[in-house]
Write a protein that holds these residues in place. Structure first.
Motif, short mmCIF file in Angstrom:
data_model
loop_
_atom_site.label_atom_id
_atom_site.label_comp_id
_atom_site.label_asym_id
_atom_site.label_seq_id
_atom_site.Cartn_x
_atom_site.Cartn_y
_atom_site.Cartn_z
N SER A 1 30.80 16.79 30.22
CA SER A 1 30.75 17.97 31.02
C SER A 1 31.75 17.78 31.90
CB SER A 1 29.30 17.95 31.68
OG SER A 1 27.97 17.88 30.93
N GLU A 2 32.10 18.83 32.36
CA GLU A 2 33.32 19.00 33.17
C GLU A 2 33.18 20.23 34.38
OE1 GLU A 2 37.83 20.50 32.55
OE2 GLU A 2 37.29 18.95 31.40
N VAL A 3 33.95 19.87 35.56
CA VAL A 3 33.93 20.95 36.46
C VAL A 3 35.47 20.89 36.92
CG1 VAL A 3 33.00 19.42 38.54
CG2 VAL A 3 33.26 21.93 38.81
N LYS A 4 35.97 22.09 36.81
CA LYS A 4 37.45 22.29 37.21
C LYS A 4 37.55 23.00 38.34
CE LYS A 4 40.14 25.50 35.28
NZ LYS A 4 40.93 26.09 34.05
N ILE A 5 38.12 22.48 39.57
CA ILE A 5 38.52 22.99 40.80
C ILE A 5 39.87 23.64 40.78
CG2 ILE A 5 38.66 22.27 42.96
CD1 ILE A 5 37.25 19.81 42.51
N TRP A 6 39.86 24.92 41.01
CA TRP A 6 41.16 25.64 40.99
C TRP A 6 40.93 27.12 41.62
CZ3 TRP A 6 42.48 29.15 36.55
CH2 TRP A 6 41.37 29.82 36.00
N LYS A 7 42.20 27.58 41.74
CA LYS A 7 42.25 29.07 42.32
C LYS A 7 42.52 29.68 41.20
CE LYS A 7 43.86 31.84 45.73
NZ LYS A 7 44.48 32.08 47.15
N PRO A 8 41.75 30.50 40.38
CA PRO A 8 42.27 31.32 39.19
C PRO A 8 43.26 32.34 39.50
CG PRO A 8 39.91 31.46 39.43
CD PRO A 8 40.28 30.93 40.87
N ASN A 9 44.29 32.57 38.52
CA ASN A 9 45.21 33.63 38.53
C ASN A 9 45.24 34.35 37.09
OD1 ASN A 9 45.61 31.37 36.86
ND2 ASN A 9 47.71 30.96 37.54
N TYR A 10 43.99 35.05 37.03
CA TYR A 10 44.09 35.77 35.80
C TYR A 10 44.97 37.03 35.84
CZ TYR A 10 39.88 33.09 34.68
OH TYR A 10 39.00 32.03 34.33
N SER A 11 44.91 37.76 34.64
CA SER A 11 46.04 39.26 34.76
C SER A 11 45.07 40.22 35.13
CB SER A 11 46.49 39.53 33.22
OG SER A 11 47.33 38.56 32.77
N GLY A 12 45.36 41.13 35.65
CA GLY A 12 44.47 42.09 36.40
C GLY A 12 44.16 43.36 35.55
N LEU A 13 43.17 44.26 35.82
CA LEU A 13 42.65 45.29 35.18
C LEU A 13 42.64 46.63 36.16
CD1 LEU A 13 39.57 44.01 33.56
CD2 LEU A 13 41.61 44.25 32.42
N LYS A 14 42.77 47.78 35.65
CA LYS A 14 42.96 48.94 36.32
C LYS A 14 41.69 49.70 36.01
CE LYS A 14 47.71 49.97 37.05
NZ LYS A 14 48.37 48.62 36.88
N ILE A 15 40.79 49.97 37.23
CA ILE A 15 39.57 50.56 37.06
C ILE A 15 39.61 52.05 37.61
CG2 ILE A 15 37.11 50.70 37.29
CD1 ILE A 15 37.87 48.40 35.60
N THR A 16 39.09 53.08 37.02
CA THR A 16 39.14 54.33 37.60
C THR A 16 37.99 55.15 37.49
OG1 THR A 16 40.21 56.60 38.18
CG2 THR A 16 40.33 55.65 35.92
N ASP A 17 37.30 55.96 38.34
CA ASP A 17 36.27 56.84 38.12
C ASP A 17 36.16 57.89 36.92
OD1 ASP A 17 37.59 58.51 39.49
OD2 ASP A 17 36.32 58.42 41.20
N GLY A 18 37.88 57.88 36.63
CA GLY A 18 37.92 58.79 35.61
C GLY A 18 37.57 58.41 33.96
N PHE A 19 37.43 57.06 33.96
CA PHE A 19 37.10 56.38 32.76
C PHE A 19 35.60 56.62 32.17
CE2 PHE A 19 40.08 52.69 33.47
CZ PHE A 19 41.19 53.56 33.11
N GLU A 20 35.20 57.19 31.07
CA GLU A 20 33.96 57.40 30.60
C GLU A 20 33.16 56.44 30.93
OE1 GLU A 20 33.87 59.52 26.94
OE2 GLU A 20 34.85 61.18 27.73
N CYS A 21 33.48 55.33 30.52
CA CYS A 21 32.60 53.96 30.44
C CYS A 21 32.20 53.44 31.91
CB CYS A 21 33.35 52.83 29.59
SG CYS A 21 35.05 52.24 30.35
N ILE A 22 33.03 53.89 32.98
CA ILE A 22 32.76 53.46 34.21
C ILE A 22 32.05 54.37 35.08
CG2 ILE A 22 33.67 52.65 36.45
CD1 ILE A 22 34.26 50.80 34.33
N ASN A 23 30.89 54.21 35.71
CA ASN A 23 30.07 55.01 36.60
C ASN A 23 29.55 54.41 37.72
OD1 ASN A 23 27.06 54.19 35.82
ND2 ASN A 23 28.24 54.30 34.07
N SER A 24 29.01 55.55 38.64
CA SER A 24 28.64 54.94 39.91
C SER A 24 29.48 53.89 40.83
CB SER A 24 27.10 54.20 39.66
OG SER A 24 26.41 55.09 39.06
N ILE A 25 30.80 54.42 40.87
CA ILE A 25 31.81 53.50 41.89
C ILE A 25 31.15 53.76 43.24
CG2 ILE A 25 33.82 53.03 42.74
CD1 ILE A 25 35.14 53.86 39.93
#
Length: 371
Positions: free
Chosen positions: A195-219
């Motif tokens: 088992s392992e625990v990794k200590i780090w500060k993540p640096n993932y690529s980002g995503l854009k979210i808008t209330d204009g997307f049909e799959c996104i609701n109740s922002i």
């Protein structure tokens, strides 16, 4: 069908105790505070115990969640987040002791040394070694990805004397995220393995979210003032021509950004919340660790319909940066909370939270922000 592998908390690297078939579940993960999840099982084996490790997998064998069993009632299991494997207290003076014994350059490395010392069953200045803690935690490999040169705060008063601060370990792990963005990602093998625990500060690529997307609701945005808006810095020790605990500078968060020793009150918040820091680190590092450059903090909540081609369940994981556009407002934040439910083999009701605001009284009590 969703299943759960149960690992014995006293043999985390050993074989799985049992495999549970699940009928439904409600999962909550939160980087900021404690969160409980519940699972309904067809049957619960008699060898499943409170404190055991709960590993949720889907029908493809992919791990979706790790937790610690906190309650068993009938055919229902309740878990806390996997951070609770480190439940217990430690004396924060160990930080200064470890600094003296083996100085570190990076924050992540300092945190690793504190966790390793704790995992071996040690308590600062005590000769007793807790073999139960050592049996549970020492088999877990602690790794780190170094990126932050800001170091942990000292546990000394203005006279350089030890304060012997008693800290709850799990609350401290959440505090490290709030202050530095540090996370603890666990990998629990289903069968025999490390088992392992990794200590780090993540640096993932980002995503854009808008209330204009049909799959996104109740922002739903929630905004509040930053908890700390004034930072006073003193030298921690004698350095060059400076004396220990000599005043260095003051920085204030205003509507125009962070300003050093401002004379004007224009742009300042009416309520002054001050943090005093004793540090020899560079001012840039001290500011980065202790003062947010945004006047207001926020929380962004929205629901996601997974029957879409824009986002998958894996895309919307914790720590992913998101740019949210809602009603002509723009928010740049991180995913800090994730909730989802499932029945049989279908995930439903995926709810995402971005930002660090946790406005409920319960959350603030859990984090120790209210006494």
């Amino acid at each position: 069908m969703f299943r759960a592998y149960i690992k014995d908390c006293l043999d985390i690297n050993g074989n799985t105790k049992t495999l549970l078939n699940l009928t439904s579940g409600s999962v909550k993960e939160d980087r900021m505070t404690t969160a409980n999840s519940t699972f309904e099982c067809h049957e619960i084996s008699s060898n499943v115990n409170i404190g055991d490790i709960f590993v949720l997998i889907n029908n493809k064998g992919k791990t979706l969640y790790n937790g610690v069993i906190s309650a068993i009632k009938g055919k229902q299991i309740t878990t806390t987040q996997i951070y609770n494997v480190f439940s217990g207290s430690f004396i924060y003076s160990i930080v200064d002791y470890l600094k003296q014994e083996n100085p570190s350059t990076y924050l992540e490395d300092e945190i690793k040394k504190v966790l390793e010392n704790y995992s071996q069953g040690n308590l600062y200045n005590s000769t007793y070694i807790d073999t139960l803690i050592a049996t549970k935690l020492s088999p877990i490999s602690i790794t780190n990805v170094n990126s932050l040169t800001t170091l942990l705060e000292s546990d000394t008063n203005e006279n350089g004397e030890e304060k012997w601060t008693n800290k709850d370990m799990v609350k401290w792990l959440y505090e490290l995220y709030d202050s530095y963005g540090i996370v603890f990602d666990f990998t629990i093998p289903i069968q025999v393995g490390t088992s392992e625990v990794k200590i780090w500060k993540p640096n993932y690529s980002g995503l854009k979210i808008t209330d204009g997307f049909e799959c996104i609701n109740s922002i739903l945005p929630t905004t509040e003032q930053q908890k700390i808006n004034k930072l006073v810095v003193y030298w921690n020790s004698e350095k060059d021509e400076h004396l220990a605990k000599e005043y260095r500078t003051t920085y204030v968060l205003t509507s125009n950004g962070i300003v050093e020793e401002p004379i004007s009150i224009v742009g300042r918040m009416n309520q002054v919340n001050t943090k005093v820091v004793y540090s020899d680190d560079s001012i840039e590092d001290v500011i980065s660790a202790n003062l947010n450059d945004m006047l207001f903090n926020h929380k962004i909540e929205f629901n996601v319909d997974l029957n879409n081609k824009l986002f998958t369940f894996d895309d919307l994981k914790l720590d992913v940066p998101i740019e949210v556009y809602s009603k002509n407002e723009y928010y740049n934040t991180l995913i800090t909370k994730k909730e989802f439910s499932f029945n049989d083999d279908v995930i439903s009701n995926l709810k995402i939270t971005g930002g660090k605001v946790r406005s409920s009284l319960t959350d603030k009590l859990n984090l120790g922000l209210i006494k």
